[in-house]
Design an enzyme around this catalytic site. Sequence first.
Site, mmCIF file in Angstrom:
data_model
loop_
_atom_site.group_PDB
_atom_site.id
_atom_site.type_symbol
_atom_site.label_atom_id
_atom_site.label_comp_id
_atom_site.label_asym_id
_atom_site.label_seq_id
_atom_site.Cartn_x
_atom_site.Cartn_y
_atom_site.Cartn_z
ATOM 1 N N GLU A 76 -41.602 -17.875 -68.901
ATOM 2 C CA GLU A 76 -41.689 -17.828 -67.450
ATOM 3 C C GLU A 76 -40.324 -18.101 -66.867
ATOM 4 O OE1 GLU A 76 -43.931 -21.187 -66.794
ATOM 5 O OE2 GLU A 76 -45.800 -20.303 -67.486
ATOM 6 N N HIS B 285 -49.707 -27.540 -71.772
ATOM 7 C CA HIS B 285 -50.817 -26.684 -72.187
ATOM 8 C C HIS B 285 -51.520 -27.186 -73.446
ATOM 9 C CE1 HIS B 285 -48.491 -23.035 -70.217
ATOM 10 N NE2 HIS B 285 -48.955 -23.880 -69.318
ATOM 11 N N ASN C 152 -50.028 -18.425 -70.358
ATOM 12 C CA ASN C 152 -50.573 -19.633 -69.730
ATOM 13 C C ASN C 152 -52.100 -19.635 -69.885
ATOM 14 O OD1 ASN C 152 -48.376 -18.149 -68.335
ATOM 15 N ND2 ASN C 152 -47.978 -20.157 -67.515
HETATM 16 P P1 FAD Z 1 -58.598 -30.047 -67.235
HETATM 17 O O1 FAD Z 1 -58.232 -29.087 -66.172
HETATM 18 O O2 FAD Z 1 -57.530 -30.898 -67.811
HETATM 19 O O3 FAD Z 1 -59.758 -30.964 -66.646
HETATM 20 C C1 FAD Z 1 -60.265 -32.088 -67.321
HETATM 21 C C2 FAD Z 1 -60.709 -33.127 -66.296
HETATM 22 O O4 FAD Z 1 -61.464 -34.148 -66.950
HETATM 23 C C3 FAD Z 1 -59.549 -33.843 -65.602
HETATM 24 O O5 FAD Z 1 -59.742 -33.798 -64.203
HETATM 25 C C4 FAD Z 1 -59.624 -35.279 -66.140
HETATM 26 O O6 FAD Z 1 -59.190 -36.249 -65.209
HETATM 27 C C5 FAD Z 1 -61.099 -35.417 -66.460
HETATM 28 N N1 FAD Z 1 -61.394 -36.407 -67.510
HETATM 29 C C6 FAD Z 1 -60.743 -36.578 -68.691
HETATM 30 N N2 FAD Z 1 -61.344 -37.542 -69.415
HETATM 31 C C7 FAD Z 1 -62.393 -37.997 -68.682
HETATM 32 C C8 FAD Z 1 -63.390 -38.995 -68.897
HETATM 33 N N3 FAD Z 1 -63.442 -39.709 -70.037
HETATM 34 N N4 FAD Z 1 -64.299 -39.219 -67.908
HETATM 35 C C9 FAD Z 1 -64.258 -38.484 -66.752
HETATM 36 N N5 FAD Z 1 -63.335 -37.528 -66.510
HETATM 37 C C10 FAD Z 1 -62.420 -37.279 -67.466
HETATM 38 N N6 FAD Z 1 -52.001 -23.263 -66.946
HETATM 39 C C11 FAD Z 1 -51.920 -21.965 -66.525
HETATM 40 O O7 FAD Z 1 -52.721 -21.123 -66.949
HETATM 41 N N7 FAD Z 1 -50.964 -21.599 -65.614
HETATM 42 C C12 FAD Z 1 -50.038 -22.479 -65.118
HETATM 43 O O8 FAD Z 1 -49.209 -22.115 -64.271
HETATM 44 C C13 FAD Z 1 -50.076 -23.831 -65.583
HETATM 45 N N8 FAD Z 1 -49.161 -24.754 -65.173
HETATM 46 C C14 FAD Z 1 -49.301 -26.061 -65.545
HETATM 47 C C15 FAD Z 1 -48.434 -27.020 -65.034
HETATM 48 C C16 FAD Z 1 -48.626 -28.369 -65.312
HETATM 49 C C17 FAD Z 1 -47.668 -29.389 -64.786
HETATM 50 C C18 FAD Z 1 -49.730 -28.771 -66.120
HETATM 51 C C19 FAD Z 1 -49.984 -30.235 -66.422
HETATM 52 C C20 FAD Z 1 -50.596 -27.822 -66.633
HETATM 53 C C21 FAD Z 1 -50.391 -26.473 -66.363
HETATM 54 N N9 FAD Z 1 -51.264 -25.500 -66.861
HETATM 55 C C22 FAD Z 1 -51.130 -24.192 -66.473
HETATM 56 C C23 FAD Z 1 -52.346 -25.853 -67.806
HETATM 57 C C24 FAD Z 1 -53.741 -25.887 -67.166
HETATM 58 O O9 FAD Z 1 -53.724 -26.648 -65.983
HETATM 59 C C25 FAD Z 1 -54.734 -26.467 -68.183
HETATM 60 O O10 FAD Z 1 -54.728 -25.631 -69.325
HETATM 61 C C26 FAD Z 1 -56.152 -26.560 -67.648
HETATM 62 O O11 FAD Z 1 -56.208 -27.380 -66.501
HETATM 63 C C27 FAD Z 1 -57.113 -27.090 -68.694
HETATM 64 O O12 FAD Z 1 -58.427 -26.930 -68.206
HETATM 65 P P2 FAD Z 1 -59.628 -27.773 -68.800
HETATM 66 O O13 FAD Z 1 -60.870 -27.341 -68.096
HETATM 67 O O14 FAD Z 1 -59.603 -27.691 -70.287
HETATM 68 O O15 FAD Z 1 -59.300 -29.311 -68.461
#
Ligand code: FAD
Length: 497
Positions: free
Chosen positions: A353, A438, A476
């Site tokens: 990117e 990621h 991503n």
């Molecule tokens: P998450 O979105 O991480 O959600 C998990 C949730 O569970 C969180 O809110 C957390 O607080 C909660 N949780 C965890 N443990 C517990 C518990 N024990 N009890 C209750 N709640 C809990 N991806 C892209 O595709 N494009 C991008 O541009 C991009 N940029 C990024 C930039 C940054 C700075 C970061 C940090 C990530 C980026 N990502 C990007 C990655 C993307 O955000 C993640 O891959 C995605 O959010 C993961 O989704 P998920 O549903 O697996 O979990």
Amino acid sequence: ASGEHVPVLVIGTGYGGSVAALRLAQAGVDVHMIEMGMAWDTPGSDGKIFCSTLNPDQRSYWLRTKTKQPLNYFLGFPIDRNISRYTGILDAEEFGGIIVYQGRGVGGGSLVNGGMAVTPKRENFGFVLPTVNPDEMYNTYYPRANAGLGVGLIDSAWFESAACYQYSRVGRKHAGRSGFPWGFVPNVYDWDYMKQEQAGTVTKSALDGEILYGNNNGKKSLQKTYIAQAKATGRVTISPLHRVTSVAPAGGGGYTVSIDQLNTNGDVTNVKTVLADRVFFAAGSVGTSKLLVKLKATGVLPNLNDEIGKGWGDNGNVMCGRANWLWDPTGSLQSTIPCSGIDNWTAGGAFAEVAPLPIGIETFASFYLSITKNPNRAQFSWNAATGKVDLNWQTAWKQPGIDMAKTIFDKINAKEGTIYRTDLFGTYKIWGDHLTYHPLGGAVLDKATDNYGRLVGYPGMYVIDGSLIPGNTSVNPFVTITALAERNIEKIIATDL
Ligand code: FAD
């Protein structure tokens, strides 16, 4: 409330959890979502919900007294600053060999990420999710995910003149002169809003350094898409500042879920238990893996199989900057929302990117976040001595990813007669090899679960987040996480309810 009985409990409110909640609610099922982070729906004393990267305050980091900025140096000087301890939005979670950045709050990673919404090239899908039928993903679930997330492309004519994307145009020029394909990358940001930011007619957000610690306008986080729709069904309840600590089989069927209620200092103020007929693990790759590894090792869920905790990867993330000549400025105004990338996946194993360095001054730097085909995989394990879950990733395991990123940037540097920046991650340090944005894997599809996320050995328990994906998505990850969740929940609703 403690003692309650719910049909479905979802742990986490990121992509996987939001898809599950919406589709279950639309199928007529009541859903309770538990989220350890805050709701992020109330403005602070400055009138804004989120703080900017230019001026981080307590809202920026999850329970830290000092910021832990991914780009932690400038001109070789450390730039982290003291903040008060608070349940802030970005968690920089430190394991032995890597810092894993994650969003905390209702919306999970969608609150803090760059919004880049990329569907992998179909020819790479067999590498991303080898046990999933690509036809159903590319015909049905990727389109459904893109629609649900509100994904759109930048207006290419506007791009040519927008001051805030000079850095991307410089990135294109350098990629082109070295023979690399460069292209626009879709995003969930409202591009019309950004045009108005550039024109000066609305409150600036992407053009005011807002990204890592939340975005006050313009970005369509899950709060504005899946979660808004889920709430509108009237069947979804969300408990922020509640953290799940255990899920155990209940005597009469279903599962007993133990939950800590937190205050904004991170202290436990109340302990609750809820009985749930079904439980969806959607706590993210790290959150879900930590829970499952602990529950298996401590004998709470002994029937979970030996794949739990395995297959974790960093999506090959590595960062670097290049120093441009004085006649190649990248602009003092930079949109925090990246809109383009350089593709050398097939030949060199890297997709880079063209990223912003939005610090408000001309830096003469080009900055990149590369996603590489780094083959290394790590494992989570229970550490009985510390009572914590460890991850055995080593910093040196980033080297294959660095080598792949170099297939792009060594060539561009040679062509342009330029050098790498050495002042962004320390003194004389080129590669940002200490982190990932990621995290993927830890409860891999068709290994730790069946081919739809059902946890082997525990009927009614499911994984539905990034932990299902075996370590790499070639781009991503959130569109793939969302699309896979759409696929799995459709099957689960049709056959299990
Ligand atoms: P998450 O979105 O991480 O959600 C998990 C949730 O569970 C969180 O809110 C957390 O607080 C909660 N949780 C965890 N443990 C517990 C518990 N024990 N009890 C209750 N709640 C809990 N991806 C892209 O595709 N494009 C991008 O541009 C991009 N940029 C990024 C930039 C940054 C700075 C970061 C940090 C990530 C980026 N990502 C990007 C990655 C993307 O955000 C993640 O891959 C995605 O959010 C993961 O989704 P998920 O549903 O697996 O979990």
